[in-house]
Design a protein around this motif. Structure first.
Motif, short mmCIF file in Angstrom:
data_model
loop_
_atom_site.label_atom_id
_atom_site.label_comp_id
_atom_site.label_asym_id
_atom_site.label_seq_id
_atom_site.Cartn_x
_atom_site.Cartn_y
_atom_site.Cartn_z
N GLU A 1 0.83 -1.21 0.00
CA GLU A 1 0.00 0.00 0.00
C GLU A 1 0.86 1.26 0.00
O GLU A 1 0.63 2.18 -0.78
CB GLU A 1 -0.93 0.00 1.22
CG GLU A 1 -2.09 -0.97 1.13
CD GLU A 1 -3.22 -0.44 0.25
OE1 GLU A 1 -3.12 0.72 -0.24
OE2 GLU A 1 -4.18 -1.19 0.03
N THR A 2 1.85 1.30 0.87
CA THR A 2 2.73 2.47 0.93
C THR A 2 3.53 2.61 -0.36
O THR A 2 3.70 3.71 -0.90
CB THR A 2 3.69 2.36 2.13
OG1 THR A 2 2.92 2.30 3.33
CG2 THR A 2 4.63 3.54 2.18
N ALA A 3 4.01 1.48 -0.87
CA ALA A 3 4.78 1.51 -2.12
C ALA A 3 3.92 1.99 -3.28
O ALA A 3 4.38 2.74 -4.15
CB ALA A 3 5.34 0.12 -2.42
N THR A 4 2.65 1.59 -3.28
CA THR A 4 1.74 2.03 -4.34
C THR A 4 1.55 3.54 -4.28
O THR A 4 1.55 4.23 -5.33
CB THR A 4 0.38 1.33 -4.20
OG1 THR A 4 0.57 -0.07 -4.41
CG2 THR A 4 -0.63 1.85 -5.21
N ARG A 5 1.42 4.10 -3.08
CA ARG A 5 1.26 5.56 -2.96
C ARG A 5 2.52 6.27 -3.45
O ARG A 5 2.43 7.30 -4.15
CB ARG A 5 0.96 5.94 -1.51
CG ARG A 5 -0.44 5.57 -1.06
CD ARG A 5 -0.80 6.25 0.25
NE ARG A 5 0.01 5.77 1.36
CZ ARG A 5 -0.31 4.71 2.10
NH1 ARG A 5 -1.42 4.02 1.85
NH2 ARG A 5 0.46 4.35 3.11
N THR A 6 3.67 5.75 -3.10
CA THR A 6 4.93 6.36 -3.54
C THR A 6 5.05 6.32 -5.06
O THR A 6 5.33 7.34 -5.71
CB THR A 6 6.12 5.63 -2.91
OG1 THR A 6 6.05 5.74 -1.49
CG2 THR A 6 7.44 6.20 -3.40
N TYR A 7 4.85 5.14 -5.59
CA TYR A 7 4.97 4.96 -7.05
C TYR A 7 3.94 5.80 -7.78
O TYR A 7 4.26 6.53 -8.72
CB TYR A 7 4.78 3.47 -7.39
CG TYR A 7 4.68 3.21 -8.87
CD1 TYR A 7 5.84 3.02 -9.64
CD2 TYR A 7 3.45 3.19 -9.54
CE1 TYR A 7 5.76 2.79 -11.00
CE2 TYR A 7 3.37 2.97 -10.90
CZ TYR A 7 4.52 2.77 -11.63
OH TYR A 7 4.44 2.57 -12.98
#
Length: 229
Positions: free
Chosen positions: A88-94
């Motif tokens: 989830e956090t990686a998706t927001r960053t990307y």
């Protein structure tokens, strides 16, 4: 040969610069996790492998677009040996970096205006889901410059299946012999279209060798209209 009455265009990496946006998203992800041992090219290639693996789940409705992104980021971070990956956090960053880098490829708007001015019917034919692709089109106002948009949900099968191009022709009210397909993918935008009875223009920005020299190719969108007669 029948005169051209319609032009069908691919979206990603034909009108919209998806490659640059993807590199931006992956660079942000790599910076957040201090990933140094993967080159941008290798990271892009591995990311593309996960897209190919996960997209069938999205197309079958087993996950939505956000769920597909989270799964993709989780698997990618696992590949990168990030401990306890948080998809989830990686998706927001990307997604934040990807979205910030949104851009059309040079000549996209001018091409569509010129096709309109010539009285040609136009469509976007894309192998991705409507939720995602319409967001891009409406953001840049391209939805108002094309007559029809067909996404993965709107066709019997994706490109390069001939039914995809025939569905677009039917939606435009033309026959394949009156239609030109324009795109950057040799398989999806050239070979498939020609098998379906359309003419094709290959957008070859990198100057790659053409598998079939007889196919019309251009290095920029600005050169497309001069080939339509």
């Amino acid at each position: 040969m029948l005169p051209v009455r319609a032009v069908i265009l691919d979206l990603d990496d034909t009108l919209f610069d998806d490659t640059a946006c993807t590199h931006a998203g992956l660079a942000a992800l790599a910076a957040e996790h201090d990933i140094r041992h993967w080159t941008p090219e290798c990271l892009f290639a591995r990311h593309a492998e996960h897209i190919r693996a996960i997209d069938p789940l999205l197309f079958r409705g087993e996950v939505d677009a956000h769920g597909a992104r989270v799964l993709r980021m989780t698997r990618l971070l696992t590949d990168l040996e990030v401990p306890n990956p948080d998809g989830e956090t990686a998706t927001r960053t990307y997604r934040s970096a990807y979205r910030a880098a949104w851009a059309l490829l040079e000549g996209a708007v001018d091409l569509l205006h010129e096709l309109q001015a010539r009285g040609l019917r136009t469509a976007v034919l894309t192998n991705y889901v409507r939720q995602v692709q319409l967001e891009k089109l409406t953001h840049f106002g391209l939805d108002k410059l094309v007559d029809v948009t067909l996404c993965i949900e709107d066709v019997p099968a994706p490109k390069p299946d001939i039914r995809a191009y025939h569905a677009a022709c039917t939606a435009l009210g033309v026959v394949p012999a009156e239609t030109v397909m324009v795109g950057d993918s040799w398989e999806n935008d050239v070979e498939g279209a020609r098998r379906a009875g359309l003419r094709a223009v290959w957008i070859n920005r990198q100057g790659r060798p053409a598998p079939c020299p007889a196919v019309t190719q251009v290095s920029a969108l600005a050169n497309v209209t001069s080939l339509l007669g």
